[in-house]
Write a protein that holds these residues in place. Structure first.
Motif, PDB file in Angstrom:
ATOM      1  N   ALA A 283      33.144  27.046  47.858  1.00 53.26           N
ATOM      2  CA  ALA A 283      32.818  26.152  46.752  1.00 53.26           C
ATOM      3  C   ALA A 283      33.774  26.301  45.581  1.00 53.26           C
ATOM      4  O   ALA A 283      34.275  25.315  45.035  1.00 53.26           O
ATOM      5  CB  ALA A 283      31.378  26.392  46.298  1.00 53.26           C
ATOM      6  N   ALA A 284      34.061  27.546  45.181  1.00 49.56           N
ATOM      7  CA  ALA A 284      34.930  27.756  44.019  1.00 49.56           C
ATOM      8  C   ALA A 284      36.330  27.236  44.265  1.00 49.56           C
ATOM      9  O   ALA A 284      36.978  26.699  43.352  1.00 49.56           O
ATOM     10  CB  ALA A 284      34.968  29.238  43.666  1.00 49.56           C
ATOM     11  N   SER A 285      36.825  27.357  45.503  1.00 49.39           N
ATOM     12  CA  SER A 285      38.183  26.872  45.788  1.00 49.39           C
ATOM     13  C   SER A 285      38.240  25.349  45.752  1.00 49.39           C
ATOM     14  O   SER A 285      39.231  24.762  45.304  1.00 49.39           O
ATOM     15  CB  SER A 285      38.673  27.392  47.141  1.00 49.39           C
ATOM     16  N   TRP A 286      37.159  24.679  46.223  1.00 46.88           N
ATOM     17  CA  TRP A 286      37.128  23.214  46.123  1.00 46.88           C
ATOM     18  C   TRP A 286      37.022  22.787  44.670  1.00 46.88           C
ATOM     19  O   TRP A 286      37.674  21.813  44.250  1.00 46.88           O
ATOM     20  CB  TRP A 286      35.945  22.642  46.915  1.00 46.88           C
ATOM     21  N   ALA A 287      36.230  23.507  43.878  1.00 45.12           N
ATOM     22  CA  ALA A 287      36.125  23.200  42.453  1.00 45.12           C
ATOM     23  C   ALA A 287      37.486  23.350  41.778  1.00 45.12           C
ATOM     24  O   ALA A 287      37.873  22.534  40.927  1.00 45.12           O
ATOM     25  CB  ALA A 287      35.097  24.107  41.791  1.00 45.12           C
ATOM     26  N   ALA A 288      38.231  24.386  42.170  1.00 44.92           N
ATOM     27  CA  ALA A 288      39.548  24.612  41.572  1.00 44.92           C
ATOM     28  C   ALA A 288      40.511  23.485  41.910  1.00 44.92           C
ATOM     29  O   ALA A 288      41.277  23.033  41.046  1.00 44.92           O
ATOM     30  CB  ALA A 288      40.112  25.948  42.054  1.00 44.92           C
ATOM     31  N   ARG A 289      40.469  23.021  43.142  1.00 43.45           N
ATOM     32  CA  ARG A 289      41.370  21.926  43.525  1.00 43.45           C
ATOM     33  C   ARG A 289      41.006  20.641  42.798  1.00 43.45           C
ATOM     34  O   ARG A 289      41.889  19.866  42.406  1.00 43.45           O
ATOM     35  CB  ARG A 289      41.336  21.716  45.042  1.00 43.45           C
ATOM     36  N   LEU A 290      39.712  20.419  42.596  1.00 37.66           N
ATOM     37  CA  LEU A 290      39.289  19.243  41.842  1.00 37.66           C
ATOM     38  C   LEU A 290      39.712  19.366  40.385  1.00 37.66           C
ATOM     39  O   LEU A 290      40.243  18.405  39.792  1.00 37.66           O
ATOM     40  CB  LEU A 290      37.765  19.087  41.951  1.00 37.66           C
TER      41      LEU A 290
END
Length: 389
Positions: A283-290
């Protein structure tokens, strides 16, 4: 009798011209193909000839003047209409009021419903290019598309594109149910045209029939070769699987979409949402990419907040935004928004002492770029008042 004989001779000569023109069209000699037709029927008296003229102009024009002047050219090897359309060049310009001529021909040949299809072709293309018929609204153009094509269809004179256009016209007007049958007919006539199953899937999705929509979304994904369209089909497929509570299939579809469009905001948002919902470690990595798409985008912050909030994961949201502080851009908007949302999350977590300095930084940074009357400052000032010790 003499008039009928003359008309028969003209029609025969017209058909021969159409055959010759079609051969030139096949070899990309579009200007020569048009000239053959114009020579045999310069006053546009023969339906067969005029409809072939219309086809050449609408399919192969390189420039247009209000959709009543059309520039054609005999293409050299390696040249394509797609590469040349809209660019400067030496073209033969043909002035032709297509709907006026078709209306005149309809008066002379009221039973020739190919002329209705010709009108549908014209209005559909005019609506798509936004380059003509400026006295009509899009809604009026869509109605003309439907009316003329449906007259032709009532006399078995449709093709896959005319049925697709009717479905599209209904769908654009938010009449999803009415669009289903023409899309289905279009697919029956040509199962290789990807836009028809894509839009049928979208219509069924709008009608809250995700199970029925899924096979059509799958078909459009297989058929599209353009990466952007293929990615869009995969993204819709993910949405359909998600609605059917099939998260594994949704995740697979969204990952396929992201592979084709690595910077797609919509796909990254979907991947973040499914990861947060399932408490996945990614989740945190997807949030970072967004976040990294545009750290100065207020809507991005709102979307990330909403996703975490829906799962009551306030601490996870605060930890994510705080983790971005070391590498956040120095630009005032990016800094101000990041600190503001960290402050808001800390207030939600009942940590006013931690929130207060972030509200202060947010106020300082946003004052550099945002007008004083902006509602953001009301939120910040209230936060400062409530968190001040």
């Amino acid at each position: 009798m003499l008039l009928l004989a003359h008309l028969g001779i003209c029609q025969s000569a017209g058909l021969e011209a159409v055959t010759q023109s079609s051969k030139l069209e096949a070899s990309k000699k579009y200007e020569a193909a048009y000239e053959v037709l114009d020579k045999i029927d310069p006053k546009d008296q023969l339906p067969d000839v005029f409809l072939q003229k219309e086809k050449l102009l609408l399919d192969y024009y390189l420039i247009t003047l209000n959709f009543q002047g059309f520039g054609l050219k005999d293409l050299a090897p390696g040249e394509t209409v797609e590469k040349l359309r809209g660019k400067e060049g030496q073209y033969s310009m043909h002035l032709l009021d297509i709907p006026q001529k078709l209306a005149q021909l309809r008066k002379r040949f009221p039973q020739d419903y190919r002329l209705c299809k010709g009108l549908g072709d014209y209005y559909y293309r005019a609506m798509l290019c936004h380059c003509g018929e400026q006295d009509k609204t899009e809604e009026q153009l869509l109605r003309l598309v439907i009316e003329n094509y449906e007259q032709a269809h009532a006399h078995q004179l449709g093709d896959f594109m005319s049925y697709y256009a009717v479905g599209y016209a209904y769908l654009v007007q938010k009449q999803a149910q009415a669009s289903v049958a023409p899309f289905e007919k279009s697919i029956a006539l040509n199962s290789k045209y990807p836009d028809a199953p894509y839009n049928l899937a979208y219509a069924l999705w709008q009608l809250k029939k995700p199970a029925e929509a899924t096979p059509y979304a799958q078909a459009s994904f297989r058929l599209y070769s353009d990466p952007a369209m293929k990615a869009d089909a995969a993204r819709m497929l993910g949405e359909l699987y998600q609605q059917q509570q099939q998260p594994a299939e949704a995740l697979k579809a969204w990952l396929q979409s992201l592979e084709l469009q690595p910077k797609s905001y919509a796909t990254l948002r979907n991947l973040l949402e499914i990861s947060v919902t399932s408490h996945a470690p990614e989740a945190a990595s997807w949030a970072a990419r967004l976040y990294q798409l545009n750290p100065a985008d207020d809507q991005m912050f709102i979307d990330i907040m909403d996703i975490y909030q829906a799962q009551n994961q306030w601490a996870e949201a605060e930890a994510f935004f705080s983790s971005q502080l070391p590498n956040a851009p120095a630009e005032p908007t990016a800094q101000g928004l990041l600190h503001m949302y960290i402050a808001i999350l800390n207030m939600q977590l009942k940590r006013p002492k931690v929130a207060w300095p972030h509200f202060l930084v947010a106020q300082t940074q946003l004052k550099k770029v945002v007008k004083p009357e902006n509602p953001l400052f009301q939120m910040i000032n209230r936060g400062l008042a409530e968190s001040k010790q």
